[in-house]
Design a protein around this motif. Sequence first.
Motif, short mmCIF file in Angstrom:
data_model
loop_
_atom_site.label_atom_id
_atom_site.label_comp_id
_atom_site.label_asym_id
_atom_site.label_seq_id
_atom_site.Cartn_x
_atom_site.Cartn_y
_atom_site.Cartn_z
N ASP A 61 0.81 -1.23 0.00
CA ASP A 61 0.00 0.00 0.00
C ASP A 61 0.84 1.27 0.00
OD1 ASP A 61 0.88 0.26 2.70
OD2 ASP A 61 -0.85 -0.87 3.40
N SER A 62 2.13 1.18 -0.31
CA SER A 62 2.98 2.36 -0.32
C SER A 62 3.77 2.45 -1.62
CB SER A 62 3.96 2.33 0.86
OG SER A 62 4.92 3.37 0.75
N PRO A 63 3.39 3.35 -2.54
CA PRO A 63 4.18 3.53 -3.78
C PRO A 63 5.63 3.92 -3.49
CG PRO A 63 2.03 4.59 -3.97
CD PRO A 63 2.17 4.16 -2.54
N ALA A 64 5.85 4.68 -2.41
CA ALA A 64 7.23 5.08 -2.08
C ALA A 64 8.08 3.86 -1.74
CB ALA A 64 7.22 6.06 -0.91
N LEU A 65 7.52 2.94 -0.96
CA LEU A 65 8.26 1.72 -0.63
C LEU A 65 8.47 0.87 -1.88
CD1 LEU A 65 6.62 0.62 2.75
CD2 LEU A 65 8.89 1.61 2.42
N GLN A 66 7.49 0.82 -2.75
CA GLN A 66 7.59 -0.03 -3.94
C GLN A 66 8.72 0.39 -4.87
OE1 GLN A 66 3.63 0.06 -5.60
NE2 GLN A 66 2.73 -0.77 -3.72
N GLN A 67 9.03 1.69 -4.90
CA GLN A 67 10.13 2.12 -5.77
C GLN A 67 11.50 1.92 -5.13
OE1 GLN A 67 9.98 6.29 -6.66
NE2 GLN A 67 10.13 6.94 -4.52
N ASN A 68 11.50 1.64 -3.83
CA ASN A 68 12.76 1.50 -3.12
C ASN A 68 13.11 0.06 -2.74
OD1 ASN A 68 13.28 4.28 -3.10
ND2 ASN A 68 12.12 4.59 -1.20
N TRP A 69 12.09 -0.79 -2.59
CA TRP A 69 12.32 -2.11 -2.00
C TRP A 69 11.51 -3.19 -2.70
CZ3 TRP A 69 16.09 -1.55 1.46
CH2 TRP A 69 16.21 -0.33 2.13
N ASP A 70 11.98 -4.43 -2.56
CA ASP A 70 11.21 -5.60 -2.96
C ASP A 70 11.21 -6.57 -1.79
OD1 ASP A 70 9.70 -7.30 -4.48
OD2 ASP A 70 11.41 -8.16 -5.57
N PHE A 71 10.11 -7.26 -1.57
CA PHE A 71 10.01 -8.19 -0.45
C PHE A 71 9.24 -9.42 -0.92
CE2 PHE A 71 8.19 -10.16 3.27
CZ PHE A 71 9.15 -10.01 4.25
N HIS A 72 9.83 -10.58 -0.72
CA HIS A 72 9.19 -11.84 -1.11
C HIS A 72 9.34 -12.85 0.00
CE1 HIS A 72 8.14 -10.89 -5.24
NE2 HIS A 72 9.35 -10.38 -5.42
N TRP A 73 8.21 -13.42 0.43
CA TRP A 73 8.26 -14.50 1.40
C TRP A 73 8.87 -15.73 0.77
CZ3 TRP A 73 7.51 -13.96 6.41
CH2 TRP A 73 6.72 -12.90 6.88
N GLN A 74 9.65 -16.47 1.54
CA GLN A 74 10.17 -17.77 1.12
C GLN A 74 10.47 -18.59 2.36
OE1 GLN A 74 14.07 -17.40 -0.79
NE2 GLN A 74 14.23 -15.32 -0.02
N LEU A 75 10.56 -19.90 2.15
CA LEU A 75 10.81 -20.81 3.27
C LEU A 75 12.29 -20.77 3.62
CD1 LEU A 75 9.69 -23.00 5.17
CD2 LEU A 75 10.33 -24.69 3.42
N VAL A 76 12.63 -20.13 4.74
CA VAL A 76 14.01 -20.06 5.22
C VAL A 76 14.03 -20.33 6.72
CG1 VAL A 76 14.65 -18.37 3.45
CG2 VAL A 76 13.96 -17.57 5.69
N GLY A 77 15.15 -20.81 7.18
CA GLY A 77 15.31 -21.05 8.61
C GLY A 77 15.75 -19.79 9.33
N ASN A 78 14.93 -18.73 9.20
CA ASN A 78 15.31 -17.44 9.78
C ASN A 78 14.10 -16.50 9.76
OD1 ASN A 78 16.85 -15.32 10.77
ND2 ASN A 78 17.89 -14.90 8.85
#
Length: 520
Positions: A61-78
């Motif tokens: 929901d933030s265009p400002a964040l979208q131009q600065n960052w990418d975030f993807h869930w994945q299965l990690v031990g962390n």
Amino acid sequence: MGTPAPSEHPEPPVRAWWNSRFVVPGLMLLSTVPFWFVHTPPLIDYLAHIGRYHVQLHLSDSPALQQNWDFHWQLVGNLGVELLIAPLAPLLGLERAAWLIALALPLLMISAIGRISRALHGELTPFAIAAAWFAVAYPFQLGFVNYWLGCALALHVFASWVETAGKNGSLMRVALFAAAACVVWLAHAYGWVVLVVLVGAFELCRSWKRAPAAWPAMVLVILRRAWPVMIPALLMIVWRQGNGAAATGHFFDISTKITGLVWTLRDQNIWLDTLSLLLAIGLLYFGIRSRDVRRNPALLVGAASLLILILLMPGEMFGAVYADVRLWPIFFIVGLTAIAPTDRLRRAAAMIAVMALTVFAIRIAAMAVGFAIYDSGYAQHLQALNDVPRGASIAVLTRPPSCERWRAPRVAHLGSLAIVRRDAFVNSQWDASGGQQLLTPLRARGTAFNADPSQYIEIAPVDCDGDLSAALAQRIAQIPRDRFDYIWLLDVDASRLPVMPGLRRLYQDDRSALYAFNKE
């Protein structure tokens, strides 16, 4: 050599004041005191994690964040705190939820120590009280919150394993421990390693037979009992195959391992922290050599196994730094909890208990004062963000870790709170390979200022207290001005710096300054 069932201790527990049911809750309550006086927990890497949680929660929901960052869930031990923050942040707000989680981690660790001591000795021992010193050890101060959560959960699951050891054949027990082991792995893979080591040591001691011919059958018995906690090995295989190689190195770096040992209780005062560590080592030595104590074989084997891991593991593994030395506090927790006094040691045990409680209280008091000072400094430095618009791009610069004294300034990742408060881009997040991180920095990709460690000024240790003008000017000249709008100096006395061409100073205090690039 066998570990008795929880109800079959070698001798009755010592009936003493330190075995009161109020001691562990008292230690837990005392461990929260440093957090009463702070808004932002001054745990070094945790500040960067809070910025990442903000992107996790608000990217869509933030265009400002979208131009600065990418975030993807994945299965990690962390994934420990990432999973906890998702339901808590909407209820409490992100920064308050992060504060609560940080406060809860020492509580989990201390309560686990108490459970293990009672499960294997039938009492809370004075040595277990000393183990509580390590509930706020250096990995916690560094802000390794997923690791600390994973280890605390591992100790709780191990305590439950011991408490239910007589029900090995129960299908419900198998299912519950398989699920619990997966939860520990999700929190942090190293926490799962600690769980496997402790369960393996416990089952080895339960099944131990000296006859060589008994070994094949004994190994099968151990595997048959312990296999539920091995289930996450499948998750580990999926994780590593699905994300490719990550940095692994620094094998057999003995000097770093020794430094990690010395730093195990590093916090506010070098003399207090070093003396506390020497006392802990002295208690371990006394517990191993004295004939007037009981030693739990399973915990001793577990501590020895952790020591071997520390010596053999690389310093960096799966992209995680301090992979080996972050185990030092767990080694001390397990080793100290292995020791219990006998009636012959009653007077000395009382002295040890008083000493352990006194040291814990002094350490918590020093930590509380230090935390309050850090938080006051943070509040002052963060006033610079009043002049920053949403979506801004900020190049953070600060002194390198090689310039830190024992009591570190803890501002290396303070800039990440600009993500939380201004949806900003900062260059101090991580861009790690191998599936360690869910967040990817975008704004300065392709430059040398996209991620950690680009926030560090390049200074030789001998120049840390000298004139930083030349080093700063050189570093600032390297910043790509088409990617950044501001420069934020942290842990730098800007009053001693000359006016820099092309920059407008917007904010300054005694240890920070904010500049805007003149782009006309």
